[in-house]
Design a protein around this motif. Structure first.
Motif, mmCIF file in Angstrom:
data_model
loop_
_atom_site.group_PDB
_atom_site.id
_atom_site.type_symbol
_atom_site.label_atom_id
_atom_site.label_comp_id
_atom_site.label_asym_id
_atom_site.label_seq_id
_atom_site.Cartn_x
_atom_site.Cartn_y
_atom_site.Cartn_z
ATOM 1 N N ASP B 321 -107.201 2.121 -114.005
ATOM 2 C CA ASP B 321 -108.657 1.942 -114.012
ATOM 3 C C ASP B 321 -109.373 3.278 -113.864
ATOM 4 O O ASP B 321 -110.356 3.551 -114.560
ATOM 5 C CB ASP B 321 -109.074 0.992 -112.880
ATOM 6 N N LEU B 322 -108.872 4.114 -112.957
ATOM 7 C CA LEU B 322 -109.516 5.414 -112.756
ATOM 8 C C LEU B 322 -109.410 6.266 -114.021
ATOM 9 O O LEU B 322 -110.366 6.938 -114.415
ATOM 10 C CB LEU B 322 -108.878 6.142 -111.562
ATOM 11 N N LEU B 323 -108.239 6.232 -114.641
ATOM 12 C CA LEU B 323 -108.069 6.977 -115.891
ATOM 13 C C LEU B 323 -109.057 6.475 -116.942
ATOM 14 O O LEU B 323 -109.782 7.253 -117.564
ATOM 15 C CB LEU B 323 -106.647 6.800 -116.429
ATOM 16 N N ALA B 324 -109.065 5.153 -117.131
ATOM 17 C CA ALA B 324 -109.848 4.587 -118.229
ATOM 18 C C ALA B 324 -111.344 4.710 -117.998
ATOM 19 O O ALA B 324 -112.111 4.895 -118.948
ATOM 20 C CB ALA B 324 -109.463 3.122 -118.430
ATOM 21 N N GLU B 325 -111.770 4.618 -116.734
ATOM 22 C CA GLU B 325 -113.214 4.587 -116.466
ATOM 23 C C GLU B 325 -113.771 5.957 -116.103
ATOM 24 O O GLU B 325 -114.842 6.340 -116.576
ATOM 25 C CB GLU B 325 -113.516 3.612 -115.310
#
Lengths: 205, 386
Positions: B321-325
């Motif tokens: 999630d951190l990567l994608a967002e």
């Protein structure tokens, strides 16, 4: 004075100052003196393995040398000649010395003139130079000069004889002679220069 | 630029809880990770291939075939497919099948495998690593591009009138990467064929990566596939991210300290300085990875290792999630702005682009054998036996 030579001095002594470093410095000086007679000046670069001890273990685990160790390895592999001195521990060169040799690219020392030295408590171990250290450097296809120098406690005690000094002088001259006739080091080579063209790879499969 | 994740499928005890997943749990967590990455909008999921504990990913096309059915957009890939110990005939069949199943939403990366004892389990010898990689891949390409293959070589039984099925989707084989860390011969192989080259630099300093990529680019141009800056390059990476960098370091350190490969060695700080490992805030990752194009030129795929060393599934999903967002949108903007020219590929080629290119070149032929006779000889299997 046209030619300058680089002499890398590797010492595995653990105390500071160490008798290995003392011997290494004298071997370096004797070599530089010999080169001066041949009309060549010498830059001596000392690598104290003690300072790289942790980095050497790290390099064994990560398979690449970090910062200052990488610089030290470049110094050693790029030099015109090499002096290597280890204390003798339990019949042979120290583990730190061997670990350092293990992280050197096995092809990087090919043809390099090397002078070996060792220190120990008693001269009973002096042959360790010839049965353990010399084969190690021979395996790496270095050119080990005939005289290697072992310095025991007795030698430093100074019994009035100049036996150690004579051995150091002879060894230094031998390394100087070997270095003096070599073409000057050309610096960094293309790391992939000898990669075969793919057509050759295909043909060979 | 594409951003994805790759797993080595290690079963590792979580050092903070003592929990060790069993093989089933680990395989299922990989499926969850891949599906989560797809839903979050990452571009690529790649699985390793290993045939020895503590790794579970022995059967990549089974896993990726399943994932093809349950994901929507993500490109499925490998990291790596063993071109040495796998029979190239089976690779041709399995990956063409995956290509058909996924509608072309896949590619694969060839690698040799560096574990000596694995080779004899599959009838091979690690001392032949490079020759195996070369011969097997040359055969694999023929099996994909020629409907009927007669072949003989050094490492497997000869083939007479062999047709690998299914034929590649739309008559165009999957895009292939070659992964290598230290062997310039493999960079040369990738360059020779005009394939992609991925340097998995997760455990290596950038100056080494830089040399290998530069060599591949020069050879790509030499072999006539385009300019050096048009070659297709990928890099590995490793991150652990929390909103606050102190939290990231505190949480990751116990995993780092005992991790396979680098554990018990250099400190987290030293290793981070020397390799792409970045433990910190999203902004730190953006700053670090946004600068790699300065070292290797604009490249097309950045992969991250995020699920190793015993990290719990929940944590890995948070990393996705951190990567994608928080990371990829900004990072993509920064690196794509550094693309030197419009004719430098933005991304690795998709299946559709490869089909279009093949059509333009007039090279795309029949897609299926059809009707029991093959496209070249028109004979049926039973007739060929006669």
């Amino acid at each position: 004075m046209s030619t300058r030579r680089t002499l890398a001095v590797v010492t595995a002594g653990l105390s500071q100052p160490s008798s290995s470093r003392l011997l290494a410095d004298r071997l370096a000086t004797a070599t530089a003196d010999g080169l001066l007679e041949a009309g060549q000046e010498t830059d001596v670069e000392v690598v104290e393995l003690r300072e790289h001890a942790h980095a050497i273990v790290d390099a064994m685990l990560t398979r690449f040398p970090s910062g200052e160790l990488a610089t030290a390895l470049d110094t050693v592999t790029g030099a015109d000649g090499l002096v290597m001195v280890s204390p003798l521990f339990t019949t042979t060169y120290s583990g730190l010395f061997k670990s350092f040799v293990d992280v050197i690219d096995p092809d990087a020392l090919t043809g390099k003139p090397v002078l070996l030295g060792a220190t120990g408590g008693t001269s009973r171990h002096s042959l360790a130079l010839d049965y353990s250290m010399r084969p190690l450097l021979t395996y790496l296809r270095t050119q080990v000069v005939p005289t290697s120098v072992f310095a025991a406690t007795d030698d430093w005690a100074g019994d009035g004889s100049d036996a150690l000094a004579r051995r150091i002088g002879r060894a230094g001259r031998e390394l100087a002679d070997a270095v003096a006739v070599r073409p000057a080091a050309t610096g960094q080579e293309d790391p992939f220069g000898d990669t075969p063209d793919f057509a050759q790879l295909l043909g060979g499969s | 630029m594409q951003f994805g994740i790759f797993s080595v499928s290690d079963v590792t005890t979580d050092p903070t809880t003592g929990h060790t997943p069993d093989d089933t749990e680990r395989v299922r967590s990989m499926l969850t990770i891949a599906r989560h990455a797809d839903a979050a909008g990452l571009d690529v999921f790649a699985t390793g291939e290993h045939h020895n504990p503590p790794f579970v990913a022995s059967s990549p096309t089974t896993m990726l075939g399943y994932l093809a059915g349950v994901t929507e957009n993500i490109t499925l890939s490998t990291a790596t497919t063993l071109i040495t110990t796998n029979d190239p005939v089976r690779l041709a069949e399995e990956y063409a099948m995956l290509q058909v199943l996924s509608g072309g939403r896949m590619d694969l990366m060839m690698g040799r495998g560096n574990t000596g004892p694995v080779y004899p389990w599959f009838g091979q010898d690690i001392r032949n690593g490079i020759p195996l990689a070369i011969e097997n891949y040359a055969l694999l390409r023929r099996l994909w591009t020629e409907d009927v293959v007669d072949w003989s070589g050094q490492f497997r039984t000869p083939l007479q009138g062999f047709t690998a099925t299914p034929r590649p989707l739309d008559g165009v084989p999957p895009f292939v990467w070659h992964g290598s860390i230290r062997s310039p011969e493999i960079a040369e192989q990738a360059a020779y064929y005009g394939d992609g080259f991925l340097h998995n630099n997760i455990f290596w300093p950038m100056h080494h990566t830089k040399q290998m990529v530069r060599f591949y680019r020069q050879r790509y141009e030499h072999h006539g596939h385009g300019r050096a800056d048009q070659a297709i390059v990928g890099l590995g990476g490793q991150v652990f991210v929390r909103k606050n960098s102190q939290d990231a370091v505190r949480e990751f350190r116990p995993y780092f300290d005992v991790a396979p490969v680098y554990g018990h060695g250099p400190s987290l700080e030293d290793f981070s300085a020397q390799t792409p490992l970045t433990v910190g805030s999203p902004q730190q990752v953006i700053d670090r990875y946004g600068a790699f194009v300065e070292d290797v030129g604009y490249y097309q795929r950045q992969m991250f290792l995020i699920d190793h060393a015993g990290l719990p599934l929940k944590t890995v999903l948070e990393q996705i999630d951190l990567l994608a967002e928080e990371i990829v949108p900004e990072l993509r903007k920064i690196v794509e702005a550094k693309r030197p020219a419009d004719d430098v590929p933005l991304n690795p080629p998709t299946h559709a682009e490869r089909v279009a290119a093949a059509r333009t070149a007039g090279a795309s032929g029949a897609t299926h054998v059809g009707d029991g006779g093959d496209a070249v000889t028109g004979t049926r299997a039973e007739e060929a036996v006669r």
